[in-house]
Design an enzyme around this catalytic site. Sequence first.
Site, PDB file in Angstrom:
ATOM      1  N   TYR A 123       0.837  -1.160   0.080  1.00 30.50           N
ATOM      2  CA  TYR A 123       0.178  -0.104  -0.139  1.00 30.50           C
ATOM      3  C   TYR A 123       0.959   1.247   0.041  1.00 30.50           C
ATOM      4  CZ  TYR A 123      -3.854   3.206   1.633  1.00 30.50           C
ATOM      5  OH  TYR A 123      -4.799   3.972   1.661  1.00 30.50           O
ATOM      6  N   PHE A 145     -14.009  -1.828  16.707  1.00 32.96           N
ATOM      7  CA  PHE A 145     -14.694  -1.461  17.938  1.00 32.96           C
ATOM      8  C   PHE A 145     -16.255  -1.496  18.003  1.00 32.96           C
ATOM      9  CE2 PHE A 145     -11.112   0.909  20.256  1.00 32.96           C
ATOM     10  CZ  PHE A 145     -10.035  -0.170  20.056  1.00 32.96           C
ATOM     11  N   ARG A 202      -3.367   7.685  16.522  1.00 36.46           N
ATOM     12  CA  ARG A 202      -3.782   7.800  15.257  1.00 36.46           C
ATOM     13  C   ARG A 202      -4.572   9.209  15.568  1.00 36.46           C
ATOM     14  NH1 ARG A 202      -0.847   4.414  14.559  1.00 36.46           N
ATOM     15  NH2 ARG A 202      -1.222   2.508  13.084  1.00 36.46           N
TER      16      ARG A 202
HETATM   17  P1  NAD Z   1     -13.057   1.472   0.333  1.00 37.36           P
HETATM   18  O1  NAD Z   1     -12.286   0.057   0.239  1.00 37.36           O
HETATM   19  O2  NAD Z   1     -14.029   1.706   1.177  1.00 37.36           O
HETATM   20  O3  NAD Z   1     -13.137   2.060  -1.174  1.00 37.36           O
HETATM   21  C1  NAD Z   1     -12.435   1.911  -2.364  1.00 37.36           C
HETATM   22  C2  NAD Z   1     -13.339   1.789  -3.567  1.00 37.36           C
HETATM   23  O4  NAD Z   1     -12.385   1.353  -4.461  1.00 37.36           O
HETATM   24  C3  NAD Z   1     -14.440   0.352  -3.338  1.00 37.36           C
HETATM   25  O5  NAD Z   1     -15.599   0.739  -3.873  1.00 37.36           O
HETATM   26  C4  NAD Z   1     -13.672  -0.693  -4.274  1.00 37.36           C
HETATM   27  O6  NAD Z   1     -14.440  -1.553  -4.634  1.00 37.36           O
HETATM   28  C5  NAD Z   1     -12.925   0.150  -5.328  1.00 37.36           C
HETATM   29  N1  NAD Z   1     -11.759  -0.330  -6.050  1.00 37.36           N
HETATM   30  C6  NAD Z   1     -10.735  -1.054  -5.473  1.00 37.36           C
HETATM   31  N2  NAD Z   1     -10.058  -1.436  -6.560  1.00 37.36           N
HETATM   32  C7  NAD Z   1     -10.650  -0.988  -7.642  1.00 37.36           C
HETATM   33  C8  NAD Z   1     -10.268  -1.449  -9.028  1.00 37.36           C
HETATM   34  N3  NAD Z   1      -9.161  -1.954  -9.288  1.00 37.36           N
HETATM   35  N4  NAD Z   1     -11.043  -0.977  -9.703  1.00 37.36           N
HETATM   36  C9  NAD Z   1     -12.204  -0.251  -9.575  1.00 37.36           C
HETATM   37  N5  NAD Z   1     -12.698   0.081  -8.291  1.00 37.36           N
HETATM   38  C10 NAD Z   1     -11.750  -0.480  -7.144  1.00 37.36           C
HETATM   39  O7  NAD Z   1     -11.575   2.514   0.844  1.00 37.36           O
HETATM   40  P2  NAD Z   1     -11.954   3.896   1.381  1.00 37.36           P
HETATM   41  O8  NAD Z   1     -11.383   3.966   2.705  1.00 37.36           O
HETATM   42  O9  NAD Z   1     -13.089   4.699   0.897  1.00 37.36           O
HETATM   43  O10 NAD Z   1     -10.602   4.565   0.389  1.00 37.36           O
HETATM   44  C11 NAD Z   1     -10.645   5.230  -0.691  1.00 37.36           C
HETATM   45  C12 NAD Z   1      -9.553   5.898  -1.205  1.00 37.36           C
HETATM   46  O11 NAD Z   1      -8.895   6.707  -0.182  1.00 37.36           O
HETATM   47  C13 NAD Z   1      -8.281   5.056  -1.395  1.00 37.36           C
HETATM   48  O12 NAD Z   1      -7.415   5.233  -2.400  1.00 37.36           O
HETATM   49  C14 NAD Z   1      -7.569   4.972  -0.019  1.00 37.36           C
HETATM   50  O13 NAD Z   1      -6.159   4.558  -0.395  1.00 37.36           O
HETATM   51  C15 NAD Z   1      -7.663   6.459   0.355  1.00 37.36           C
HETATM   52  N6  NAD Z   1      -7.306   6.635   1.684  1.00 37.36           N
HETATM   53  C16 NAD Z   1      -8.278   6.262   2.412  1.00 37.36           C
HETATM   54  C17 NAD Z   1      -8.087   6.300   3.965  1.00 37.36           C
HETATM   55  C18 NAD Z   1      -8.956   6.029   5.221  1.00 37.36           C
HETATM   56  O14 NAD Z   1      -8.838   6.281   6.230  1.00 37.36           O
HETATM   57  N7  NAD Z   1     -10.011   5.620   4.902  1.00 37.36           N
HETATM   58  C19 NAD Z   1      -6.835   6.965   4.271  1.00 37.36           C
HETATM   59  C20 NAD Z   1      -5.752   7.600   3.481  1.00 37.36           C
HETATM   60  C21 NAD Z   1      -6.250   7.327   2.095  1.00 37.36           C
HETATM   61  N1  UDP Z   2      -6.098  -1.440  16.039  1.00 36.79           N
HETATM   62  C1  UDP Z   2      -6.300  -2.088  17.363  1.00 36.79           C
HETATM   63  N2  UDP Z   2      -7.577  -2.945  17.239  1.00 36.79           N
HETATM   64  C2  UDP Z   2      -8.239  -3.259  16.105  1.00 36.79           C
HETATM   65  C3  UDP Z   2      -7.887  -2.789  14.910  1.00 36.79           C
HETATM   66  C4  UDP Z   2      -6.963  -1.710  14.967  1.00 36.79           C
HETATM   67  O1  UDP Z   2      -5.707  -1.655  18.287  1.00 36.79           O
HETATM   68  O2  UDP Z   2      -9.189  -4.067  16.417  1.00 36.79           O
HETATM   69  C5  UDP Z   2      -4.880  -0.553  16.065  1.00 36.79           C
HETATM   70  C6  UDP Z   2      -3.879  -0.721  14.772  1.00 36.79           C
HETATM   71  O3  UDP Z   2      -2.966  -1.684  15.226  1.00 36.79           O
HETATM   72  C7  UDP Z   2      -3.475   0.518  14.496  1.00 36.79           C
HETATM   73  C8  UDP Z   2      -4.590   1.474  14.732  1.00 36.79           C
HETATM   74  O4  UDP Z   2      -5.609   0.644  15.558  1.00 36.79           O
HETATM   75  O5  UDP Z   2      -2.172   0.995  15.463  1.00 36.79           O
HETATM   76  C9  UDP Z   2      -5.345   1.900  13.761  1.00 36.79           C
HETATM   77  O6  UDP Z   2      -5.644   0.860  12.937  1.00 36.79           O
HETATM   78  P1  UDP Z   2      -6.401   0.994  11.521  1.00 36.79           P
HETATM   79  O7  UDP Z   2      -6.352  -0.509  10.745  1.00 36.79           O
HETATM   80  O8  UDP Z   2      -7.643   1.621  11.704  1.00 36.79           O
HETATM   81  O9  UDP Z   2      -5.629   2.150  10.737  1.00 36.79           O
HETATM   82  P2  UDP Z   2      -3.930   2.207  10.525  1.00 36.79           P
HETATM   83  O10 UDP Z   2      -3.105   1.324  10.996  1.00 36.79           O
HETATM   84  O11 UDP Z   2      -4.145   2.072   8.908  1.00 36.79           O
HETATM   85  O12 UDP Z   2      -3.718   3.735  10.765  1.00 36.79           O
END
Ligand code: NAD
Ligand code: UDP
Length: 318
Positions: free
Chosen positions: A145, A191, A211
């Site tokens: 990632y 959670f 976080r």
């Molecule tokens: P999510 O998994 O809910 O959404 C991703 C969407 O992309 C899904 O609908 C999935 O079906 C689609 N997808 C994945 N691969 C695909 C492909 N090859 N072709 C077409 N569709 C595809 O995830 P999210 O949390 O909504 O994340 C969305 C974006 O934001 C991602 O790029 C992720 O890296 C970025 N992002 C999210 C977070 C977060 O905290 N949620 C943090 C940082 C970055």
């Molecule tokens: N985490 C946790 N319990 C869970 C899921 C995640 O303690 O059931 C912790 C995880 O190890 C990380 C933080 O919560 O330190 C945030 O995790 P998340 O998967 O939400 O996002 P990311 O690690 O990508 O920031």
Amino acid sequence: MKILITGAAGFIGSHLCDRFISGGHDVIGADSFITGSPENVSHLPPERFRLIQADVSTQDFDPGEEVGGVLHFASPASPVDFARIPLEIMDVNSLGTRRCLELAKRYNATFLMASTSEVYGDPLTHPQKESYFGNVNPRGVRSVYDESKRFSEAMADAYHRKFGLVVRTARIFNTYGPRMRLDDGRVIPAFIQRYMQGGALTIFGDGTQTRSFCHVFDLVEGIFRLFFSRYGSPVNLGNPAEFTILELAGIMEEITGRKQELEMHPLPDWDPKKRRPDITLAREILGWEPRVPLKDGLKTTLEWFMERYGGGQQPGME
Ligand code: NAD
Ligand code: UDP
């Protein structure tokens, strides 16, 4: 304006569709549903929104009509998925990004990419500013990632330099809210799932890692403003309020009024110890900052999950 959003049926993508449509724009979504669901966009009016089912890494998703923006949000984002579908993640953030960039170039559209705080890895500076280059392990379970997002940023930058493509880059920090998958493994849905099932909260490591959690309504407002801004370098978007995972568990207890056992598990490999965005830049150039406090956002998110999955009780109603 008509815009194309990849990952439109996902968590953040679907809220972005809402934001652009409420802002008077028309949206075309592209999604393979690998982690998203058409249900997330089923409420959108068909005269303003249509969905193309396609894997953007391998299939054609050219909408066949002019678009003014291509927003690339397709990518699984949960650490559980890093282990389950590592190659699909690398593909969508390399081949998929390339296809999005080509599409944006073809239509002379603005390209906005969903980058991530993961580009900073396990950061050695705190809080993280956009100028920090990161402390990223090129190997290991998170690397699929982290490194592919860094690659995406590099490729978008190359399109800007070589072809003059207009590029916007959002470095998104942990975001939560309605439409996350209950079983996606990220800490807030994990959670909530445990609360709804009556089990102990799972704490990885000793729970002192931090976080910063941003509500999705705040996030999409930042993305919307960034898209229309004139700023070409990466911008952090996240909530600078920082919590340990144990503090998060405490807030869950406060909201639900239920004392919950903690179940300690080993810390996953390469789990970052600290994460907090420096959002000075976003404040300056976008006039943006998050408004939803964690406690309020967590409560409404829990309510959404209970309604969606039929949890029965309301928070605070033991
Ligand atoms: P999510 O998994 O809910 O959404 C991703 C969407 O992309 C899904 O609908 C999935 O079906 C689609 N997808 C994945 N691969 C695909 C492909 N090859 N072709 C077409 N569709 C595809 O995830 P999210 O949390 O909504 O994340 C969305 C974006 O934001 C991602 O790029 C992720 O890296 C970025 N992002 C999210 C977070 C977060 O905290 N949620 C943090 C940082 C970055
Ligand atoms: N985490 C946790 N319990 C869970 C899921 C995640 O303690 O059931 C912790 C995880 O190890 C990380 C933080 O919560 O330190 C945030 O995790 P998340 O998967 O939400 O996002 P990311 O690690 O990508 O920031």
